[in-house]
Design an enzyme around this catalytic site. Structure first.
Site, mmCIF file in Angstrom:
data_model
loop_
_atom_site.group_PDB
_atom_site.id
_atom_site.type_symbol
_atom_site.label_atom_id
_atom_site.label_comp_id
_atom_site.label_asym_id
_atom_site.label_seq_id
_atom_site.Cartn_x
_atom_site.Cartn_y
_atom_site.Cartn_z
ATOM 1 N N SER A 1 -55.646 -13.484 13.718
ATOM 2 C CA SER A 1 -57.124 -13.982 13.569
ATOM 3 C C SER A 1 -57.334 -15.514 13.973
ATOM 4 C CB SER A 1 -57.679 -13.580 12.097
ATOM 5 O OG SER A 1 -57.563 -12.261 11.916
ATOM 6 N N HIS B 1 -59.097 -18.616 9.977
ATOM 7 C CA HIS B 1 -60.229 -18.771 10.927
ATOM 8 C C HIS B 1 -60.776 -20.000 11.214
ATOM 9 C CE1 HIS B 1 -60.682 -14.200 9.476
ATOM 10 N NE2 HIS B 1 -59.672 -14.365 9.629
#
Length: 303
Positions: free
Chosen positions: A208, A254
């Site tokens: 991610s 993230h």
């Protein structure tokens, strides 16, 4: 914009909207573009843009020759960011997806012992391994290997679909080497922020961070090309809502990846032509230096 009932659009408004509509790429009719080939003046999308001495040219004009009396092979076609134009502009994306899937199959075959040996963890006792493990114990490789591990079928499915949708067009616009640098630098930036901020016994894994870096770079590219930013912003907002709204998601990876992707992406698409390569990879080196500094600081705190 939606119209209110009873307020029909007049001929002047319709003509004004038509005048503002962007043309579509002559090779990809489904893609709007505000950029035209400097030789034939046909509209071209990022995948078709080949950097020229002035502006961009389309693949057909490049194959036909440079217009300077040289053979077409005398000037190698370049992408928007200066990378080499290749026959398969999604090759690296396919390889990355293949690697992630292969590692996930190993996880399923070997079990948690394999995952615990390579996921991102600051410093903690791991029962399956019977010892204290983590980056603070000198296992820096975990910051890289964690980028190829996933926790479930849904986890890897969502990440690989995102990588295919976002990574393919971005690879075509940047070129393989620059795209690969962006991917790994963004992923390591996400790992570094996770290591720096998260609890030392909190394991983290997944692609991610790197994918959020691709999100950030895509936004920079679309801004550079004067594309409509609303779709990518909406998609990014949705992903950020999931990031902070669901439990068991390492938001640090993230955010770290997103910031790294924006910084590197800006350098990739805005670097001046005469010093393009130096600036592009120089910025990558600066971000990596920040990753090393953050890792050293956190390691000093935990040991």
């Amino acid at each position: 914009m939606d119209q209110a009932p009873g307020n029909p659009q007049g001929p002047q408004d319709q003509g004004h909207q038509d005048a503002q509509a962007l043309p579509t790429c002559y090779r990809h009719p489904d893609r709007e573009s505000g950029v035209r080939c400097t030789r034939c003046e046909r509209p071209i999308c990022p995948e078709c843009m080949i950097s020229a001495s002035v502006g961009f040219q389309c693949p057909e004009c490049v194959r036909a020759g440079s217009g300077t009396g040289h053979e077409p092979s005398a000037s190698q076609p370049r992408t928007l960011a200066g990378g080499t134009v290749t026959a398969d502009p999604r090759l690296v994306t396919k390889i990355l997806i293949g690697l992630n899937l292969a590692v996930f199959l190993v996880q399923l075959s070997v079990g948690d012992r394999f995952t615990d040996s390579f996921d991102l963890i600051g410093r903690a006792y791991v029962p399956l391994l019977g010892s204290v493990e983590g980056v603070a114990e000198g296992q820096w490789y975990r910051m890289l290997t964690a980028m190829f591990l996933h926790g479930s079928y849904i986890h890897i499915l969502f990440n690989m679909l995102s990588l295919w949708w976002i990574g393919g067009p971005l690879e075509a616009a940047l070129g393989r080497a620059r795209y690969l640098a962006l991917y790994f630098v963004s992923g390591l930036a996400g790992s570094a922020l996770t290591y720096l901020v998260a609890a030392p016994n909190q394991p983290s894994l997944g692609a991610s961070g790197a994918i959020f870096g691709l999100f950030g770079a895509t936004a920079v590219l679309m801004r550079r090309l004067n594309y409509d930013m609303r779709p990518v912003i909406a998609l990014l907002v949705i992903n950020l809502i999931f990031t902070f709204g669901w439990s068991n998601i390492a938001w640090q990876a993230h955010i770290g990846g997103l910031v790294g992707g924006v910084v590197v992406g800006y350098a990739m698409v805005h670097a001046p032509r005469e010093r393009r390569t130096l600036i592009q990879y120089g910025v990558c080196a600066v971000v990596l230096a920040a990753v090393v500094v953050a890792t050293l600081v956190r390691t000093a705190q935990l040991t």
